[in-house]
Design an enzyme around this catalytic site. Structure first.
Site, PDB file in Angstrom:
ATOM      1  N   GLU A 258      60.906  30.179   8.338  1.00 16.51           N
ATOM      2  CA  GLU A 258      59.866  29.216   8.691  1.00 16.51           C
ATOM      3  C   GLU A 258      58.797  29.867   9.558  1.00 16.51           C
ATOM      4  OE1 GLU A 258      59.496  24.980  11.154  1.00 16.51           O
ATOM      5  OE2 GLU A 258      61.456  25.654  10.399  1.00 16.51           O
ATOM      6  N   ARG A 284      22.127  30.612   9.034  1.00 18.08           N
ATOM      7  CA  ARG A 284      21.553  29.896  10.173  1.00 18.08           C
ATOM      8  C   ARG A 284      20.594  30.816  10.933  1.00 18.08           C
ATOM      9  NH1 ARG A 284      20.799  24.739  12.371  1.00 18.08           N
ATOM     10  NH2 ARG A 284      20.767  24.877  14.657  1.00 18.08           N
ATOM     11  N   GLN A 295      23.383  40.852  18.431  1.00 18.50           N
ATOM     12  CA  GLN A 295      24.543  41.673  18.787  1.00 18.50           C
ATOM     13  C   GLN A 295      25.707  40.843  19.307  1.00 18.50           C
ATOM     14  OE1 GLN A 295      24.713  44.204  22.434  1.00 18.50           O
ATOM     15  NE2 GLN A 295      24.758  45.917  20.988  1.00 18.50           N
ATOM     16  N   GLY A 355      27.864  26.369  17.216  1.00 19.17           N
ATOM     17  CA  GLY A 355      27.172  25.576  18.218  1.00 19.17           C
ATOM     18  C   GLY A 355      27.494  24.096  18.064  1.00 19.17           C
ATOM     19  N   GLY A 356      26.481  23.244  18.218  1.00 26.13           N
ATOM     20  CA  GLY A 356      26.699  21.806  18.095  1.00 26.13           C
ATOM     21  C   GLY A 356      27.235  21.404  16.737  1.00 26.13           C
ATOM     22  N   GLY A 380      58.771  26.677  16.986  1.00 27.22           N
ATOM     23  CA  GLY A 380      59.017  27.474  18.189  1.00 27.22           C
ATOM     24  C   GLY A 380      57.733  27.679  18.952  1.00 27.22           C
ATOM     25  N   THR A 381      57.670  27.158  20.153  1.00 32.49           N
ATOM     26  CA  THR A 381      56.460  27.281  20.958  1.00 32.49           C
ATOM     27  C   THR A 381      56.210  28.727  21.376  1.00 32.49           C
ATOM     28  OG1 THR A 381      57.649  26.942  23.043  1.00 32.49           O
ATOM     29  CG2 THR A 381      56.849  24.963  21.909  1.00 32.49           C
TER      30      THR A 381
END
Length: 395
Positions: A258, A284, A295, A355-356, A380-381
């Site tokens: 798993e 964009r 950069q 961004g938004g 498992g955390t």
């Protein structure tokens, strides 16, 4: 004398497969991807609201996708473990983390212990139709008061003549509202911890099985997640899956598969949101040029790509060891915790690059973050994974 024509030049567009994958694996990958994009992806928005329908299992079973690495004698394709990785990676194109998780519960969480520890009767009754997509499975470990501490579960199975009577509850159960059977972890000796746990294969239509509540979640909206109760559920002793008192070890074995498949899914999820954001950054514009040409953004992609590739190589190398008969618990745990963390980190960074727009549902990256966030908790955390790794060094 070396000429310019003799000098090797980098080919960043090359898509050479990893050494664990053959041409047959790549053909399977292409087939699954085309199927998922055509039949699942168009419904991704709808299924976020309604959860994905049961015909998904039936259709995948019809095409053989639920038994890729399962034995041919039970209707599977008899493939190697890498075929399971291919499925986990390509389901990301459904754009639905909940769907991918629901299928993984069927193929890589509930079915393996039935095939590994089940009787021939149990395999015929449940594994065969599960591979066909005609039976849906779930697995019940976590309880309202017991998550990471599996030995602390309170669900009991008490012997009564030729039967066992089960009482208790389970929570966070993926496929819990639709499942026909559950691989249930129960205490057969309440006074013992690890040695008092046994697995049972319980039909979900038995009297006393109560599907109490459909749980609302941060992400994975396309999957159903249940709170279940078991009130005096009577099953025959033949419903026991594996050996009496060995359930903790059986489920610990199941968790390795798993976790590894979860790591593969995390890497695929990170790659998918990375690719979508890369395209966005090329289109964009800000301050007169595509944002990807700045950069600061270029370096973000460089960092993400490096971490994704590191996680991918870790998963593939560990899968190679797993396929070749090793039981590399430490490395599986490392791959799981690292891949899960990287996936969430990448999704978060992709939101930032948008961004938004990244905060808006229409772009889909916020959903990627919500869906991927579960990987740092489920199977498992992070904290448990780190403890397993630390203990493996004798600490």
């Amino acid at each position: 004398m070396t000429t310019t024509a003799d000098v090797l030049k980098p080919d960043f567009a090359a898509q050479r497969k990893h050494f664990i994958f053959t041409d047959e694996h790549e053909q399977l990958r292409d087939s699954i991807r085309r199927f998922v994009i055509k039949e699942f992806q168009p419904h991704s928005e709808e299924w976020e609201e309604t959860t994905f329908p049961d015909w998904v299992f039936e259709r995948m079973g019809e095409l053989g996708f639920l038994g890729l690495d399962k034995p041919e004698e039970y209707g599977g394709q008899g493939g190697d473990y890498y075929t399971s990785l291919v499925l986990a990676e390509e389901l990301v194109h459904a754009h639905s983390g909940g769907l991918a998780m629901g299928v993984a519960v069927q193929t890589d969480m509930a079915m393996p212990p039935i095939l590994k520890f089940g009787s021939e009767e149990q395999k015929q009754e449940w594994a065969v139709p599960a591979i066909q997509g005609k039976a849906i499975l779930c697995i019940g470990i976590t309880e309202p008061d017991a998550g990471s501490d599996v030995a602390g579960i309170k669900t009991t199975a008490v012997r009564d003549g030729d039967d066992y009577v089960i009482n208790g509850s389970k929570t966070f159960i993926t496929n819990g509202h639709r499942a026909h059977a559950i691989v249930l972890v129960a205490k057969t000796d309440p006074d013992a911890r690890h040695e008092g746990i046994t697995l049972f294969l319980v039909p979900m239509n038995l009297p006393g099985v109560i599907r109490e509540k459909r749980l609302e979640k941060l992400g994975m909206h396309a999957s159903d997640t249940a709170l279940l109760a078991f009130q005096d559920v009577r099953v025959p002793a033949s419903a026991m899956l594996g050996e009496l008192g060995k359930g903790f070890y059986h489920i610990s074995w199941e968790l390795q598969g798993e976790r590894l498949i979860g790591a593969a899914g995390s890497v695929a999820g990170a790659q998918q949101v990375f690719d979508r954001t890369l395209q966005y950054a090329k289109e964009r514009t800000a301050f007169g040029r595509p944002i990807g040409h700045f950069q600061v953004i270029r370096h973000k992609f460089a960092e993400m790509a490096t971490k994704i590739e590191t996680a991918r190589q870790m998963v593939y190398t560990t899968a190679w060891r797993f396929q070749n008969g090793e039981y590399p618990v430490r490395e599986i745990t490392m791959a799981k915790v690292y891949a899960a963390r990287i996936a969430v980190e990448v999704a978060d960074e992709c939101i930032q690059i948008h961004g938004g727009n990244g905060y808006m549902k229409e772009y889909g990256v916020e959903r990627s973050w919500r869906d991927l966030r579960l990987n740092r908790i489920g199977a498992g955390t992070d904290e448990i994974m780190l403890d397993v790794i630390g203990r493996s060094y004798g600490l």
